[in-house]
Design a protein around this motif. Structure first.
Motif, PDB file in Angstrom:
ATOM      1  N   THR A 140      38.744  29.968  15.593  1.00  0.00           N
ATOM      2  CA  THR A 140      40.034  29.296  15.401  1.00  0.00           C
ATOM      3  C   THR A 140      39.899  27.789  15.264  1.00  0.00           C
ATOM      4  N   HIS A 141      39.022  27.194  16.070  1.00  0.00           N
ATOM      5  CA  HIS A 141      38.957  25.732  16.154  1.00  0.00           C
ATOM      6  C   HIS A 141      37.663  25.136  15.609  1.00  0.00           C
ATOM      7  N   GLY A 142      36.752  25.993  15.131  1.00  0.00           N
ATOM      8  CA  GLY A 142      35.495  25.483  14.597  1.00  0.00           C
ATOM      9  C   GLY A 142      34.589  24.949  15.699  1.00  0.00           C
ATOM     10  N   TRP A 143      33.442  24.414  15.258  1.00  0.00           N
ATOM     11  CA  TRP A 143      32.511  23.800  16.209  1.00  0.00           C
ATOM     12  C   TRP A 143      32.890  22.328  16.347  1.00  0.00           C
ATOM     13  N   THR A 144      33.887  22.081  17.201  1.00  0.00           N
ATOM     14  CA  THR A 144      34.428  20.746  17.394  1.00  0.00           C
ATOM     15  C   THR A 144      34.488  20.420  18.884  1.00  0.00           C
ATOM     16  N   LYS A 145      34.717  19.156  19.177  1.00  0.00           N
ATOM     17  CA  LYS A 145      34.883  18.758  20.580  1.00  0.00           C
ATOM     18  C   LYS A 145      36.103  19.438  21.188  1.00  0.00           C
ATOM     19  N   ASP A 146      37.148  19.586  20.402  1.00  0.00           N
ATOM     20  CA  ASP A 146      38.352  20.272  20.885  1.00  0.00           C
ATOM     21  C   ASP A 146      38.029  21.715  21.273  1.00  0.00           C
ATOM     22  N   ALA A 147      37.199  22.373  20.482  1.00  0.00           N
ATOM     23  CA  ALA A 147      36.817  23.751  20.798  1.00  0.00           C
ATOM     24  C   ALA A 147      36.026  23.820  22.089  1.00  0.00           C
ATOM     25  N   MET A 148      35.142  22.843  22.307  1.00  0.00           N
ATOM     26  CA  MET A 148      34.335  22.846  23.532  1.00  0.00           C
ATOM     27  C   MET A 148      35.231  22.766  24.769  1.00  0.00           C
ATOM     28  N   GLY A 149      36.332  22.046  24.670  1.00  0.00           N
ATOM     29  CA  GLY A 149      37.250  21.932  25.795  1.00  0.00           C
ATOM     30  C   GLY A 149      38.021  23.205  26.087  1.00  0.00           C
ATOM     31  N   ARG A 150      37.994  24.145  25.160  1.00  0.00           N
ATOM     32  CA  ARG A 150      38.706  25.414  25.329  1.00  0.00           C
ATOM     33  C   ARG A 150      37.802  26.545  25.847  1.00  0.00           C
ATOM     34  N   LEU A 151      36.522  26.260  26.018  1.00  0.00           N
ATOM     35  CA  LEU A 151      35.592  27.274  26.499  1.00  0.00           C
ATOM     36  C   LEU A 151      35.609  27.295  28.035  1.00  0.00           C
ATOM     37  N   GLU A 152      36.658  27.865  28.590  1.00  0.00           N
ATOM     38  CA  GLU A 152      36.891  27.782  30.032  1.00  0.00           C
ATOM     39  C   GLU A 152      35.935  28.660  30.836  1.00  0.00           C
ATOM     40  N   SER A 166      33.438   8.062  20.089  1.00  0.00           N
ATOM     41  CA  SER A 166      32.807   8.455  18.823  1.00  0.00           C
ATOM     42  C   SER A 166      32.450   9.934  18.772  1.00  0.00           C
ATOM     43  N   VAL A 167      32.421  10.602  19.922  1.00  0.00           N
ATOM     44  CA  VAL A 167      31.946  11.984  19.967  1.00  0.00           C
ATOM     45  C   VAL A 167      32.721  12.904  19.019  1.00  0.00           C
ATOM     46  N   PRO A 168      34.067  12.890  19.002  1.00  0.00           N
ATOM     47  CA  PRO A 168      34.766  13.802  18.091  1.00  0.00           C
ATOM     48  C   PRO A 168      34.371  13.617  16.631  1.00  0.00           C
ATOM     49  N   SER A 169      34.254  12.377  16.170  1.00  0.00           N
ATOM     50  CA  SER A 169      33.935  12.128  14.765  1.00  0.00           C
ATOM     51  C   SER A 169      32.464  12.394  14.452  1.00  0.00           C
ATOM     52  N   ARG A 170      31.603  12.340  15.450  1.00  0.00           N
ATOM     53  CA  ARG A 170      30.168  12.548  15.236  1.00  0.00           C
ATOM     54  C   ARG A 170      29.703  13.922  15.704  1.00  0.00           C
ATOM     55  N   PHE A 171      30.647  14.772  16.122  1.00  0.00           N
ATOM     56  CA  PHE A 171      30.287  16.051  16.728  1.00  0.00           C
ATOM     57  C   PHE A 171      29.512  16.938  15.754  1.00  0.00           C
ATOM     58  N   ALA A 172      29.889  16.910  14.474  1.00  0.00           N
ATOM     59  CA  ALA A 172      29.210  17.744  13.475  1.00  0.00           C
ATOM     60  C   ALA A 172      27.742  17.356  13.348  1.00  0.00           C
TER      61      ALA A 172
END
Length: 455
Positions: free
Chosen positions: A320-332, A142-148
């Motif tokens: 580029t990716h907004g404040w999303t779960k996908d963006a969090m995974g790119r913060l290396e 549920s995290v991606p859909s509830r991330f906002a």
């Protein structure tokens, strides 16, 4: 007629005699196996009891001493937190792998937890761990859909609790972070408006101490004042539709309560057990996140040269990716900084605590008798000094070649240690760059444990 002094003296003597009897009864069951394991502290009753209290306040120092003396092998420390009053501590990749592979009916994580909480929360502590499946499946999905929503709660809570304005002011920082994490976590767990209720949040934020002080009555408070009505409603709908998925379901009902109702075995599908699991999930999630966040921010404040590169990465990725779960995974770089902070400032000197339900023998022949608890010296591993000269001039030899020089210059904080390791690993066919991520399970980084019971 007995005086108060006589009664107190009699009570003290009875407690000492009981502790003495328990100490020797436990030791007699596996005397040869336990006695052969070297001790940090004393093996004798009274001194071991005093050393167990010493472990409460100086556990890191005792574990470090044991790791340096017995690296790659086992030692034991007296403790008040296990039913045997001893904690056997191991290190070395072979022994860690042996523990990882051990069946749960032989080495049990749950029984280790029960030693700490069973007397406080009662029989609910031994209920089926259906909350684990809920955390790993519907909650995580549920995290991606509830991330906002979670991000909105973080921003709102930060605005309330860290609104410094233009002037400097003091801030009880760790307690403030706990409040923010409690609200943002419960935005996902129970939603609005409950996640912002001050009394509910205070209970969840202080839940560890409140369980120890109030015990089973705390669960009744949470049930009657806060979640009981919602849990009862969800249970009625589940009984009516046979599922938590039904026509007309509100988006606000897609929360931890519904997931627990769906995942609970029939005998645990009741208000009391669902309430207890809500409390347990809060206990498991809030303080680990709060400690990691607090340590990272303190390390950032002390090393401000990292602020600009971290800010630059965050701005670039979120643009580029907004404040999303996908963006969090790119913060290396941020991931590397958080992992290094946890390595250097981790809250525990040991991890992977397991209670032996049956005698367990490591591949090197060491046997842990049933009833004793074993753990891994994670603090020593995270600051492994192999091949280095310590401050007192001692050169630590390599006992376990697999762990030689785990971390280059481990006493120095290097915020991008793992980011640089990932970049180097990407160029090597033998190295796995994903191993450098904070959430990757690895025997050289044990903040979350290792194996099927990792957090």
């Amino acid at each position: 007629m007995a005086t108060l002094a006589n009664l107190l003296a009699s009570g003290f003597i009875l407690v000492v005699l009981y502790q003495w009897y328990s100490f020797h009864r436990i030791r007699s069951k596996a005397a040869s196996q336990i006695s052969s394991i070297p001790t940090i502290g004393s093996d004798r009753f009274l001194w071991a009891y005093l050393d167990a209290w010493k472990f409460v306040y100086h556990g890191h120092d005792m574990l470090k001493e044991g790791y340096l003396k017995y690296k790659g092998n086992a030692f034991k420390v007296p403790t008040l937190a296990t039913s045997s009053r001893w904690l056997v501590v191991v290190s070395g990749e072979r022994m860690i792998e042996d523990m990882r592979k051990a069946p749960m009916e032989v080495l049990s994580f749950r029984e280790t937890v029960f030693d700490l909480f069973d007397y406080s929360v009662g029989p609910n502590a031994r209920d089926a761990p259906f909350h684990v499946t809920v955390i790993r499946s519907p909650l995580t999905r549920s995290v991606p859909s509830r991330f906002a929503e979670v991000k909105d709660e973080i921003v709102t809570a930060c605005g309330e609790y860290i609104n410094a304005g233009d002037e400097w002011k003091g801030l009880p920082f760790h307690q403030t972070i706990i409040k923010i994490v409690t609200r943002s976590s419960n935005r996902l767990f129970v939603g609005l408006p409950l996640c912002r209720d001050p009394e509910y949040c205070k209970i969840q934020a202080d839940i560890f101490a409140m369980i120890l002080h109030q015990g089973k009555s705390l669960r009744k408070t949470v049930e009657h004042k806060f979640v009981g009505a919602a849990v009862k409603e969800r249970l009625e709908k589940f009984a009516q539709y046979g599922s938590s998925h039904y026509e007309g379901k509100q988006a606000s009902e897609n929360d931890l309560i519904s997931w627990l109702v769906e995942g609970a075995p029939p005998e645990h599908r009741n208000v009391e057990d669902i309430t207890y699991k809500i409390m347990l999930v809060n206990l498991l999630s809030i303080h680990t996140t709060s400690i990691s966040t607090t340590n990272a921010l303190f390390n950032l404040a002390a090393r401000q040269e990292y602020i600009e590169p971290l800010r630059s990465e965050i701005e670039k990725v979120t643009r580029t990716h907004g404040w999303t779960k996908d963006a969090m995974g790119r913060l290396e770089k941020l991931d590397s900084f958080m992992k290094e902070s946890s390595r250097v400032s981790g809250s525990h000197g040991f991890s992977m605590g397991r209670k032996a339900l049956k005698d367990f023998t490591f591949s090197n022949g060491l046997t842990i008798p049933a009833g004793y608890t074993v753990a891994v010296a994670s603090g020593g591993i995270h600051a492994d000094p192999v091949g280095q000269t310590l401050a007192d001039g001692i050169v630590v030899p390599s006992i376990d070649q697999n762990f030689q020089e785990i971390y280059e210059d481990p006493e120095t904080f290097k915020g991008f240690r793992f980011y640089e390791g990932k970049e180097a690993g990407a160029e090597s066919e033998e190295s796995d760059p994903l191993r450098q991520r904070m959430v990757s399970l690895d025997p050289s980084f044990l903040i979350f444990g290792h194996g099927r019971n990792a957090w």
